[in-house]
Design a protein around this motif. Structure first.
Motif, PDB file in Angstrom:
ATOM      1  N   LEU A 168      -7.876  -0.512 -26.517  1.00 31.71           N
ATOM      2  CA  LEU A 168      -6.967  -1.320 -25.294  1.00 31.71           C
ATOM      3  C   LEU A 168      -5.546  -1.355 -25.742  1.00 31.71           C
ATOM      4  N   GLY A 193     -12.608  -0.781 -24.005  1.00 37.03           N
ATOM      5  CA  GLY A 193     -12.689  -1.256 -23.170  1.00 37.03           C
ATOM      6  C   GLY A 193     -14.108  -1.040 -22.901  1.00 37.03           C
ATOM      7  N   ILE A 247      -5.949  -8.613 -19.580  1.00 36.02           N
ATOM      8  CA  ILE A 247      -7.428  -9.235 -19.401  1.00 36.02           C
ATOM      9  C   ILE A 247      -8.436 -10.670 -19.809  1.00 36.02           C
ATOM     10  N   THR A 294      -2.179  -5.448 -22.529  1.00 35.99           N
ATOM     11  CA  THR A 294      -3.589  -4.949 -21.564  1.00 35.99           C
ATOM     12  C   THR A 294      -4.873  -5.507 -21.577  1.00 35.99           C
ATOM     13  N   LEU A 295      -5.188  -6.053 -22.866  1.00 35.55           N
ATOM     14  CA  LEU A 295      -6.156  -6.911 -23.515  1.00 35.55           C
ATOM     15  C   LEU A 295      -5.469  -8.710 -23.322  1.00 35.55           C
ATOM     16  N   HIS A 299     -12.174   3.722 -15.752  1.00 35.25           N
ATOM     17  CA  HIS A 299     -11.659   2.355 -15.708  1.00 35.25           C
ATOM     18  C   HIS A 299     -13.183   1.974 -15.051  1.00 35.25           C
ATOM     19  N   LEU A 327     -15.234  -4.194 -25.104  1.00 40.18           N
ATOM     20  CA  LEU A 327     -14.236  -5.888 -24.164  1.00 40.18           C
ATOM     21  C   LEU A 327     -15.541  -6.243 -23.363  1.00 40.18           C
ATOM     22  N   ILE A 337     -11.091  -3.322 -15.845  1.00 38.74           N
ATOM     23  CA  ILE A 337     -11.094  -2.774 -17.445  1.00 38.74           C
ATOM     24  C   ILE A 337     -10.819  -1.442 -17.247  1.00 38.74           C
TER      25      ILE A 337
END
Length: 82
Positions: free
Chosen positions: A52, A9, A60, A56-57, A30, A12, A46
């Motif tokens: 991740l 996370g 996003i 989820t990735l 988060h 990213l 995120i």
């Protein structure tokens, strides 16, 4: 291009900094990122996990691509090409 399986996370969040996203707060595990690059605010959350999950990735990146008015594939290529 296939999504990487080992993106954290925090990593990213750093990569999305290229597109004007800045961390505005952290609540628990988060991260909340905000961008005003397109003249309007866009917020994404995120999870601050070591790796991740692929779903989820993908979610996003789809949301960010829609905000940037780009395709998800182009965004993935720009972020993760070595």
């Amino acid at each position: 291009m296939r999504l990487p399986r080992d993106v954290s996370g925090e990593r990213l969040a750093v990569l999305l900094g290229r597109y004007g996203y800045e961390m505005t707060r952290q609540t628990g595990s988060h991260l909340r990122l905000t961008s005003t690059a397109r003249g309007r605010e866009h917020h994404i959350t995120i999870p601050k996990h070591a790796a991740l999950k692929v779903g989820t990735l993908s979610a996003i990146l789809s949301e960010v691509a829609a905000y940037l008015e780009s395709s998800r594939e182009d965004l993935v290529e720009a972020l993760f090409s070595r």
